[in-house]
Write an enzyme that holds these catalytic residues in place. Sequence first.
Site, PDB file in Angstrom:
ATOM      1  N   HIS A   1      -3.623  -4.466   7.781  1.00 22.40           N
ATOM      2  CA  HIS A   1      -3.722  -3.260   8.606  1.00 22.40           C
ATOM      3  C   HIS A   1      -2.780  -3.351   9.798  1.00 22.40           C
ATOM      4  O   HIS A   1      -2.894  -4.258  10.610  1.00 22.40           O
ATOM      5  CB  HIS A   1      -5.133  -2.942   9.105  1.00 22.40           C
ATOM      6  CG  HIS A   1      -5.320  -1.456   9.293  1.00 22.40           C
ATOM      7  ND1 HIS A   1      -4.859  -0.793  10.390  1.00 22.40           N
ATOM      8  CD2 HIS A   1      -5.852  -0.518   8.481  1.00 22.40           C
ATOM      9  CE1 HIS A   1      -5.121   0.499  10.260  1.00 22.40           C
ATOM     10  NE2 HIS A   1      -5.712   0.692   9.105  1.00 22.40           N
ATOM     11  N   GLY A   2      -1.845  -2.411   9.828  1.00 23.17           N
ATOM     12  CA  GLY A   2      -0.958  -2.289  10.972  1.00 23.17           C
ATOM     13  C   GLY A   2       0.174  -3.306  11.028  1.00 23.17           C
ATOM     14  O   GLY A   2       0.934  -3.324  11.998  1.00 23.17           O
TER      15      GLY A   2
ATOM     16  N   HIS B   1      -5.601   3.741  -1.650  1.00 19.59           N
ATOM     17  CA  HIS B   1      -6.920   4.120  -1.125  1.00 19.59           C
ATOM     18  C   HIS B   1      -7.224   5.555  -1.544  1.00 19.59           C
ATOM     19  O   HIS B   1      -6.577   6.492  -1.077  1.00 19.59           O
ATOM     20  CB  HIS B   1      -6.874   3.992   0.406  1.00 19.59           C
ATOM     21  CG  HIS B   1      -8.178   4.262   1.093  1.00 19.59           C
ATOM     22  ND1 HIS B   1      -8.326   4.141   2.460  1.00 19.59           N
ATOM     23  CD2 HIS B   1      -9.393   4.634   0.627  1.00 19.59           C
ATOM     24  CE1 HIS B   1      -9.566   4.443   2.802  1.00 19.59           C
ATOM     25  NE2 HIS B   1     -10.238   4.757   1.706  1.00 19.59           N
TER      26      HIS B   1
ATOM     27  N   ASN C   1       0.858  -1.188   0.000  1.00 20.08           N
ATOM     28  CA  ASN C   1       0.000   0.000   0.000  1.00 20.08           C
ATOM     29  C   ASN C   1       0.901   1.247   0.000  1.00 20.08           C
ATOM     30  O   ASN C   1       1.718   1.422   0.906  1.00 20.08           O
ATOM     31  CB  ASN C   1      -0.891  -0.047   1.253  1.00 20.08           C
ATOM     32  CG  ASN C   1      -1.827   1.127   1.334  1.00 20.08           C
ATOM     33  OD1 ASN C   1      -1.416   2.253   1.083  1.00 20.08           O
ATOM     34  ND2 ASN C   1      -3.066   0.892   1.692  1.00 20.08           N
TER      35      ASN C   1
ATOM     36  N   HIS D   1       0.969   6.261   1.849  1.00 21.77           N
ATOM     37  CA  HIS D   1       1.701   7.207   2.691  1.00 21.77           C
ATOM     38  C   HIS D   1       2.901   7.842   1.993  1.00 21.77           C
ATOM     39  O   HIS D   1       3.510   8.769   2.530  1.00 21.77           O
ATOM     40  CB  HIS D   1       2.007   6.577   4.041  1.00 21.77           C
ATOM     41  CG  HIS D   1       0.731   6.248   4.748  1.00 21.77           C
ATOM     42  ND1 HIS D   1      -0.173   7.239   5.109  1.00 21.77           N
ATOM     43  CD2 HIS D   1       0.147   5.071   5.047  1.00 21.77           C
ATOM     44  CE1 HIS D   1      -1.247   6.660   5.646  1.00 21.77           C
ATOM     45  NE2 HIS D   1      -1.075   5.353   5.613  1.00 21.77           N
TER      46      HIS D   1
ATOM     47  N   THR E   1      -8.218   3.613   8.616  1.00 23.60           N
ATOM     48  CA  THR E   1      -9.446   2.818   8.592  1.00 23.60           C
ATOM     49  C   THR E   1      -9.545   2.043   9.899  1.00 23.60           C
ATOM     50  O   THR E   1      -8.855   1.052  10.098  1.00 23.60           O
ATOM     51  CB  THR E   1      -9.421   1.859   7.382  1.00 23.60           C
ATOM     52  OG1 THR E   1      -9.011   2.602   6.237  1.00 23.60           O
ATOM     53  CG2 THR E   1     -10.785   1.268   7.134  1.00 23.60           C
TER      54      THR E   1
ATOM     55  N   ARG F   1      -6.944  12.908   1.041  1.00 24.60           N
ATOM     56  CA  ARG F   1      -5.856  13.348   1.933  1.00 24.60           C
ATOM     57  C   ARG F   1      -4.507  12.786   1.511  1.00 24.60           C
ATOM     58  O   ARG F   1      -3.486  13.355   1.838  1.00 24.60           O
ATOM     59  CB  ARG F   1      -6.164  12.984   3.382  1.00 24.60           C
ATOM     60  CG  ARG F   1      -6.099  11.508   3.666  1.00 24.60           C
ATOM     61  CD  ARG F   1      -6.230  11.229   5.135  1.00 24.60           C
ATOM     62  NE  ARG F   1      -7.582  11.468   5.631  1.00 24.60           N
ATOM     63  CZ  ARG F   1      -8.084  10.877   6.715  1.00 24.60           C
ATOM     64  NH1 ARG F   1      -7.329  10.057   7.413  1.00 24.60           N
ATOM     65  NH2 ARG F   1      -9.317  11.099   7.104  1.00 24.60           N
TER      66      ARG F   1
ATOM     67  N   GLU G   1      -8.673   0.630  -3.139  1.00 26.34           N
ATOM     68  CA  GLU G   1      -9.421   0.672  -1.878  1.00 26.34           C
ATOM     69  C   GLU G   1     -10.314   1.886  -1.882  1.00 26.34           C
ATOM     70  O   GLU G   1      -9.852   2.993  -2.225  1.00 26.34           O
ATOM     71  CB  GLU G   1      -8.429   0.866  -0.735  1.00 26.34           C
ATOM     72  CG  GLU G   1      -8.275  -0.309   0.145  1.00 26.34           C
ATOM     73  CD  GLU G   1      -7.387   0.064   1.303  1.00 26.34           C
ATOM     74  OE1 GLU G   1      -7.724   1.003   2.051  1.00 26.34           O
ATOM     75  OE2 GLU G   1      -6.347  -0.552   1.419  1.00 26.34           O
TER      76      GLU G   1
ATOM     77  N   ARG H   1      -9.364   8.260  -0.879  1.00 30.41           N
ATOM     78  CA  ARG H   1     -10.350   8.657   0.136  1.00 30.41           C
ATOM     79  C   ARG H   1     -11.199   9.804  -0.387  1.00 30.41           C
ATOM     80  O   ARG H   1     -10.754  10.585  -1.232  1.00 30.41           O
ATOM     81  CB  ARG H   1      -9.654   9.092   1.427  1.00 30.41           C
ATOM     82  CG  ARG H   1      -8.896   7.975   2.120  1.00 30.41           C
ATOM     83  CD  ARG H   1      -8.349   8.451   3.454  1.00 30.41           C
ATOM     84  NE  ARG H   1      -9.400   8.528   4.444  1.00 30.41           N
ATOM     85  CZ  ARG H   1      -9.590   7.642   5.432  1.00 30.41           C
ATOM     86  NH1 ARG H   1      -8.759   6.637   5.590  1.00 30.41           N
ATOM     87  NH2 ARG H   1     -10.585   7.771   6.271  1.00 30.41           N
TER      88      ARG H   1
ATOM     89  N   GLU I   1     -11.155  -9.287   3.331  1.00 30.04           N
ATOM     90  CA  GLU I   1      -9.869  -8.931   3.934  1.00 30.04           C
ATOM     91  C   GLU I   1     -10.110  -8.724   5.417  1.00 30.04           C
ATOM     92  O   GLU I   1     -10.919  -7.871   5.804  1.00 30.04           O
ATOM     93  CB  GLU I   1      -9.287  -7.669   3.288  1.00 30.04           C
ATOM     94  CG  GLU I   1      -7.955  -7.281   3.929  1.00 30.04           C
ATOM     95  CD  GLU I   1      -7.155  -6.283   3.108  1.00 30.04           C
ATOM     96  OE1 GLU I   1      -7.303  -6.244   1.868  1.00 30.04           O
ATOM     97  OE2 GLU I   1      -6.359  -5.545   3.732  1.00 30.04           O
TER      98      GLU I   1
HETATM   99  N1  PXP Z   1      -5.853  -3.128   4.034  1.00 32.71           N
HETATM  100  C1  PXP Z   1      -6.815  -2.195   4.093  1.00 32.71           C
HETATM  101  C2  PXP Z   1      -8.184  -2.566   3.647  1.00 32.71           C
HETATM  102  C3  PXP Z   1      -6.527  -0.890   4.525  1.00 32.71           C
HETATM  103  O1  PXP Z   1      -7.513   0.031   4.604  1.00 32.71           O
HETATM  104  C4  PXP Z   1      -5.207  -0.547   4.849  1.00 32.71           C
HETATM  105  C5  PXP Z   1      -4.862   0.850   5.239  1.00 32.71           C
HETATM  106  O2  PXP Z   1      -5.123   1.727   4.191  1.00 32.71           O
HETATM  107  C6  PXP Z   1      -4.232  -1.560   4.753  1.00 32.71           C
HETATM  108  C7  PXP Z   1      -4.589  -2.842   4.376  1.00 32.71           C
HETATM  109  C8  PXP Z   1      -2.809  -1.279   5.079  1.00 32.71           C
HETATM  110  O3  PXP Z   1      -2.673  -0.906   6.408  1.00 32.71           O
HETATM  111  P1  PXP Z   1      -1.287  -0.333   6.909  1.00 32.71           P
HETATM  112  O4  PXP Z   1      -1.019   0.896   6.126  1.00 32.71           O
HETATM  113  O5  PXP Z   1      -1.539  -0.080   8.356  1.00 32.71           O
HETATM  114  O6  PXP Z   1      -0.258  -1.409   6.660  1.00 32.71           O
END
Ligand code: PXP
Length: 247
Positions: free
Chosen positions: A197-198, A46, A10, A13, A104, A52, A73, A48, A154
């Site tokens: 995520h995370g 993503h 992803n 950032h 999210t 952002r 996303e 949004r 997911e």
């Molecule tokens: N999967 C989904 C559906 C997400 O919304 C995100 C964050 O945008 C991620 C994975 C990746 O999360 P992270 O950036 O915390 O690794």
Amino acid sequence: MSKALRLGVNIDHVATLRNARGSAYPDPLRAALVAQAAGADGITAHLREDRRHIRDADMAALREGLAIPLNFEMAATEEMQRIALATRPHAVCLVPEKREERTTEGGLDVAADDNRLADYIAPLREAGARVSMFIGHDPRQIEASARIGAGVVELHTGHYCDLHYEGRFEERDIELEALRAGAAYAHSLGLEVHAGHGLTFETVTPIAAIPEVRELNIGHFLISEAVFLGLEPAITQMRHLMDAARG
Ligand code: PXP
């Protein structure tokens, strides 16, 4: 069960950093191309509602410039459906979106909105997109995702990662067990299972070891670690950990 575990990187950032200064760099497409060269199996971005980080032009550039699949996303809004149908990404992942959140925070409530979501995803599927629902491990959400015809879920790993970093290891292990059960249940209903995520070098192994999980989507940590290691070595190390977890 297949051992193969895909890594979706992803790159949101990279755009966060660019937008912080209103500059033209760093370019998310350039990061995506580095990720592609480092062995990422796909790129996730993503778009949004508030733009952002990723912007419309980034989505178009990613779609145009990548050889590997693009996972779009988005929130389940009319605007995003229109953009996704025009962009024709390989995959669409529906996520809940709140303006005030930093990221999210929870999963999508598919069960509460199943009729609308079934109608919403139909044209995306007809256009050839693989549609996934970003949900918690709650069996009701898994069942609803299967019922509306999403091919993929997911599972949200954010809570598991938070508990790990807060040192709440007993609760973390309970959460991990629930994610394992959720993955097995989703698989038994014919859904393809992803997770994300995370995730970090410290937290990825038990998730990568869940046999039903076919794809991880990882962003914030990899982009953060790129400051210290560089993006390619960060992705390579994540890949090693994922492969090792798979045995
Ligand atoms: N999967 C989904 C559906 C997400 O919304 C995100 C964050 O945008 C991620 C994975 C990746 O999360 P992270 O950036 O915390 O690794």
